[in-house]
Design a protein around this motif. Structure first.
Motif, PDB file in Angstrom:
ATOM      1  N   LEU A 166       0.832  -1.210   0.000  1.00  0.00           N
ATOM      2  CA  LEU A 166       0.000   0.000   0.000  1.00  0.00           C
ATOM      3  C   LEU A 166       0.864   1.257   0.000  1.00  0.00           C
ATOM      4  N   GLY A 167       1.882   1.277   0.863  1.00  0.00           N
ATOM      5  CA  GLY A 167       2.776   2.437   0.915  1.00  0.00           C
ATOM      6  C   GLY A 167       3.548   2.617  -0.369  1.00  0.00           C
ATOM      7  N   ALA A 168       4.011   1.501  -0.947  1.00  0.00           N
ATOM      8  CA  ALA A 168       4.780   1.581  -2.190  1.00  0.00           C
ATOM      9  C   ALA A 168       3.917   2.097  -3.333  1.00  0.00           C
ATOM     10  N   ILE A 169       2.660   1.657  -3.376  1.00  0.00           N
ATOM     11  CA  ILE A 169       1.752   2.116  -4.431  1.00  0.00           C
ATOM     12  C   ILE A 169       1.580   3.628  -4.357  1.00  0.00           C
ATOM     13  N   MET A 170       1.362   4.149  -3.148  1.00  0.00           N
ATOM     14  CA  MET A 170       1.209   5.599  -2.995  1.00  0.00           C
ATOM     15  C   MET A 170       2.444   6.345  -3.476  1.00  0.00           C
ATOM     16  N   SER A 171       3.605   5.895  -3.010  1.00  0.00           N
ATOM     17  CA  SER A 171       4.846   6.610  -3.300  1.00  0.00           C
ATOM     18  C   SER A 171       5.200   6.572  -4.781  1.00  0.00           C
ATOM     19  N   ILE A 172       5.124   5.387  -5.389  1.00  0.00           N
ATOM     20  CA  ILE A 172       5.588   5.231  -6.773  1.00  0.00           C
ATOM     21  C   ILE A 172       4.579   5.797  -7.760  1.00  0.00           C
ATOM     22  N   LEU A 173       3.286   5.549  -7.531  1.00  0.00           N
ATOM     23  CA  LEU A 173       2.275   6.107  -8.425  1.00  0.00           C
ATOM     24  C   LEU A 173       2.314   7.627  -8.415  1.00  0.00           C
ATOM     25  N   ASP A 174       2.590   8.209  -7.249  1.00  0.00           N
ATOM     26  CA  ASP A 174       2.580   9.666  -7.133  1.00  0.00           C
ATOM     27  C   ASP A 174       3.607  10.311  -8.055  1.00  0.00           C
ATOM     28  N   ILE A 175       4.779   9.678  -8.182  1.00  0.00           N
ATOM     29  CA  ILE A 175       5.838  10.245  -9.028  1.00  0.00           C
ATOM     30  C   ILE A 175       5.383  10.305 -10.474  1.00  0.00           C
ATOM     31  N   THR A 176       4.813   9.195 -10.972  1.00  0.00           N
ATOM     32  CA  THR A 176       4.434   9.155 -12.382  1.00  0.00           C
ATOM     33  C   THR A 176       3.145   9.918 -12.664  1.00  0.00           C
ATOM     34  N   VAL A 177       2.236   9.970 -11.680  1.00  0.00           N
ATOM     35  CA  VAL A 177       1.001  10.739 -11.865  1.00  0.00           C
ATOM     36  C   VAL A 177       1.324  12.222 -12.015  1.00  0.00           C
ATOM     37  N   VAL A 178       2.208  12.732 -11.164  1.00  0.00           N
ATOM     38  CA  VAL A 178       2.546  14.157 -11.206  1.00  0.00           C
ATOM     39  C   VAL A 178       3.276  14.509 -12.502  1.00  0.00           C
ATOM     40  N   SER A 179       4.058  13.559 -13.050  1.00  0.00           N
ATOM     41  CA  SER A 179       4.816  13.852 -14.271  1.00  0.00           C
ATOM     42  C   SER A 179       3.907  14.222 -15.435  1.00  0.00           C
ATOM     43  N   VAL A 180       2.712  13.636 -15.502  1.00  0.00           N
ATOM     44  CA  VAL A 180       1.804  13.963 -16.604  1.00  0.00           C
ATOM     45  C   VAL A 180       1.001  15.228 -16.331  1.00  0.00           C
ATOM     46  N   ALA A 181       1.100  15.756 -15.098  1.00  0.00           N
ATOM     47  CA  ALA A 181       0.323  16.944 -14.740  1.00  0.00           C
ATOM     48  C   ALA A 181       1.100  18.243 -14.936  1.00  0.00           C
ATOM     49  N   LEU A 182       2.372  18.164 -15.338  1.00  0.00           N
ATOM     50  CA  LEU A 182       3.181  19.377 -15.438  1.00  0.00           C
ATOM     51  C   LEU A 182       2.586  20.417 -16.394  1.00  0.00           C
ATOM     52  N   PRO A 183       2.114  20.035 -17.589  1.00  0.00           N
ATOM     53  CA  PRO A 183       1.492  21.053 -18.457  1.00  0.00           C
ATOM     54  C   PRO A 183       0.269  21.698 -17.805  1.00  0.00           C
ATOM     55  N   THR A 184      -0.495  20.920 -17.040  1.00  0.00           N
ATOM     56  CA  THR A 184      -1.651  21.468 -16.333  1.00  0.00           C
ATOM     57  C   THR A 184      -1.212  22.476 -15.283  1.00  0.00           C
ATOM     58  N   PHE A 185      -0.134  22.177 -14.563  1.00  0.00           N
ATOM     59  CA  PHE A 185       0.376  23.125 -13.567  1.00  0.00           C
ATOM     60  C   PHE A 185       0.819  24.427 -14.226  1.00  0.00           C
ATOM     61  N   GLN A 186       1.425  24.328 -15.413  1.00  0.00           N
ATOM     62  CA  GLN A 186       1.834  25.550 -16.122  1.00  0.00           C
ATOM     63  C   GLN A 186       0.639  26.454 -16.372  1.00  0.00           C
ATOM     64  N   THR A 187      -0.465  25.858 -16.792  1.00  0.00           N
ATOM     65  CA  THR A 187      -1.674  26.640 -17.096  1.00  0.00           C
ATOM     66  C   THR A 187      -2.330  27.163 -15.820  1.00  0.00           C
ATOM     67  N   GLU A 188      -2.477  26.288 -14.828  1.00  0.00           N
ATOM     68  CA  GLU A 188      -3.187  26.652 -13.593  1.00  0.00           C
ATOM     69  C   GLU A 188      -2.466  27.754 -12.824  1.00  0.00           C
ATOM     70  N   PHE A 189      -1.134  27.697 -12.768  1.00  0.00           N
ATOM     71  CA  PHE A 189      -0.366  28.627 -11.949  1.00  0.00           C
ATOM     72  C   PHE A 189       0.365  29.677 -12.781  1.00  0.00           C
ATOM     73  N   ASP A 190       0.103  29.714 -14.099  1.00  0.00           N
ATOM     74  CA  ASP A 190       0.754  30.670 -14.995  1.00  0.00           C
ATOM     75  C   ASP A 190       2.264  30.665 -14.771  1.00  0.00           C
ATOM     76  N   ALA A 191       2.841  29.463 -14.831  1.00  0.00           N
ATOM     77  CA  ALA A 191       4.267  29.285 -14.531  1.00  0.00           C
ATOM     78  C   ALA A 191       4.994  28.730 -15.744  1.00  0.00           C
ATOM     79  N   THR A 192       6.305  28.867 -15.749  1.00  0.00           N
ATOM     80  CA  THR A 192       7.121  28.294 -16.821  1.00  0.00           C
ATOM     81  C   THR A 192       7.338  26.806 -16.547  1.00  0.00           C
ATOM     82  N   TYR A 193       7.820  26.096 -17.564  1.00  0.00           N
ATOM     83  CA  TYR A 193       8.100  24.672 -17.378  1.00  0.00           C
ATOM     84  C   TYR A 193       9.191  24.470 -16.340  1.00  0.00           C
ATOM     85  N   ALA A 194      10.208  25.352 -16.356  1.00  0.00           N
ATOM     86  CA  ALA A 194      11.302  25.228 -15.387  1.00  0.00           C
ATOM     87  C   ALA A 194      10.776  25.349 -13.955  1.00  0.00           C
TER      88      ALA A 194
END
Length: 532
Positions: free
Chosen positions: A31-59
């Protein structure tokens, strides 16, 4: 439980069978491993969304990944000492609590700065979950069953990169980005309750002095070095000041720690464990493998996104055959690891990975999906028979009092290898794409830089609708595909290099560990078994 009872428990649970008590402990760790490992890959696909939501650069949004990684690197070295000092159950529950609290706070962030800070808190908990989980499972299974039990832990480690993009894409499209973090809250709550009842009570351990000097060298050293490595894709060159200065400073601190670590009786990271030949060979094999496969493996979804124009969800689904292949072979590999020396099985699994990987060195703009998915399936078969057996080999011959520190060593090598591999492959791909021809008379309105054929092709694949001269789109797309093929070729060569260290993996079964060890102080130390 006294020694006689432990003998009776071990006799009641044959080495080749996992009893219910051990599987209950494994469920907590998974259960702990699923949370930790899934979180890394889930967030990786959300980076373009964060750019739009927070008006931020990719860096800027990339720091949501980098901050998490740096927190992991800082806290992992402390895990071995803390597990010995405070007990694995207490520390594991604290790690789950920190991770869950960090997840809840991430969902409330209303600026990119807040999100990065909360991701660091997540990383402090996530960094302890894997080494502690490996320690708990190694002690629970005992040396004769560790292969099968490690195969259980390997499922989330292999399925995270496949399930993460699918889950992340679906959550972002359906209910919003906040839910990629909120989904961890109920899972974390369940894991806390489960751990409280399923994990045995912590046994009192003699207090060790904490190595503050070692901490001041190793944790900042790892963080600085990985910061420099993580900055490589952004700068594109190791000569950039923020890259080489931080990597050099980090390397100096880490080397200083290595030279110092043999002096104190209880160093923060016990490098004396590398006197165990089995641990050393398995660790080197795992490190090279992680650099080779994990680095290039992160680019497989990018190929589907940038060259084939697939959605995030579809790219994740196309990666599913790899997970299916791993699920088929992992239980078999775990059973074999308990019966046959890993040096006799891992080379065959690596051959499957190399065979499947070769296909990606030939990718183009219209390579058959049947061929690519079939190759991913073959690689999955090999993955299921490679990573966890190597980890099993690394930890199996350690005395029980060394398991926590051995797990910490293995996890640090994984973290460094994954970061170096991902950064190396990203830099190679970026340098390849930068060689694309510019489109005459066309510049980026935001930066004023010339627009390249490759850049315009990728943008149009994602709906930008940039008007292009005839033939430019197809030419740019072919250039992008060739860039991916070249990058995958480098990864393939590194996969082949992995055959060198795995050739030295043990080909004979180790002698069974005695039921009780004697420490330097003369006290009896129980064998690594934790049965209710």
């Amino acid at each position: 439980m006294d020694l006689e009872s432990r003998v009776t428990s071990q006799a009641a649970a044959p080495p080749n069978k996992l009893d219910a008590a051990v599987l209950k402990v494994a469920g907590v760790v998974v259960l702990g491993a699923i949370m930790s490992i899934l979180d890394i890959t889930v967030v990786s696909v959300a980076l373009p969304t964060f750019q739009t939501e927070f008006d931020a650069t990719y860096a800027e949004v990339a720091w949501t990944m980098t901050g998490y990684t740096l927190a992991l690197a800082t806290v992992i070295p402390l895990s071995g000492w803390a597990a010995d000092r405070f007990g694995t159950k207490r520390l594991y529950m604290l790690a789950v609590l920190l991770f869950t609290l960090g997840s809840a706070l991430c969902a409330t962030a209303d600026s990119i700065g807040q999100l990065i800070a909360y991701r660091v808190l997540q990383g402090l908990g996530g960094g302890m979950l894997m080494p502690l989980g490996m320690t708990i499972m190694t002690r629970a299974a005992g040396p004769e069953r560790i292969g099968r039990l490690m195969a259980v832990l390997g499922i989330p480690m292999l399925l995270g990169p496949i399930g993460g993009p699918i889950l992340g894409g679906w959550l972002i499209d359906s209910v919003g980005w906040h839910w990629i973090f909120l989904i961890n809250v109920p899972v974390g709550a369940i894991a806390l309750v489960y751990a409280h009842f399923a994990l045995p009570k912590d046994a009192a351990e003699p207090s060790e002095s904490f190595d503050f000097l070692g901490m001041l060298m190793l944790s900042p050293g790892l963080a600085l070095f990985l910061y420099g490595v993580s900055s490589l894709p952004e700068t594109g060159t190791i000569t950039a000041t923020k890259v080489w200065t931080t990597m050099l400073a980090g390397a100096v601190l880490v080397v200083s720690f290595v030279l110092y670590s043999f002096k104190p009786r209880h160093p923060l990271l016990d490098l004396r464990l590398f006197r165990n030949r089995n641990l050393t060979i398995a660790s080197v094999s795992l490190f090279v493998f992680i650099i080779a496969f994990m680095g290039a493996g992160l680019l497989f979804p990018s190929y589907f996104l940038q060259v084939r124009g697939e959605s995030t969800l579809n790219a994740g689904l196309l990666m599913a055959p790899q997970g299916i292949g791993a699920m088929l072979t992992m239980p078999i590999a775990g059973t074999l690891a308990d019966k046959i020396p890993v040096g006799r099985t891992v080379p065959f699994a690596m051959a499957l990975i190399a065979a499947g990987f070769f296909t990606f060195t030939q990718v183009g703009t219209d390579t058959s999906y049947v061929l690519l998915c079939g190759s991913l399936f073959v690689m999955g078969l090999g993955m299921g028979g490679t990573m966890m057996p190597i980890m099993t080999s690394a930890l199996r011959t350690l005395a029980s009092q060394d398991v926590a520190r051995g797990s910490t060593l293995v996890n640090i090598l994984q973290q460094i290898g994954g970061s170096v591999g991902a950064a190396t492959m990203s830099v190679i791909l970026t340098s390849q794409l930068n060689g694309s021809a510019p489109i005459p008379g066309m510049t980026d309105p935001n930066t004023g830089e010339p627009v390249t054929e490759a850049g315009a092709a990728i943008a149009n694949q994602h709906g930008a609708q940039i008007p292009l001269p005839p033939g430019v789109f197809q030419r740019g797309l072919e250039f992008v595909a060739d860039s991916f093929a070249t990058t995958f070729l480098v990864g393939f060569v590194l996969v082949l290099a992995t055959f060198i260290p795995i050739a030295f993996l043990p080909r004979k079964r180790p002698a069974p560990e005695p039921l009780a060890d004697t420490s330097a102080e003369g006290a009896a130390v129980p064998a690594p078994t934790m049965i209710h």
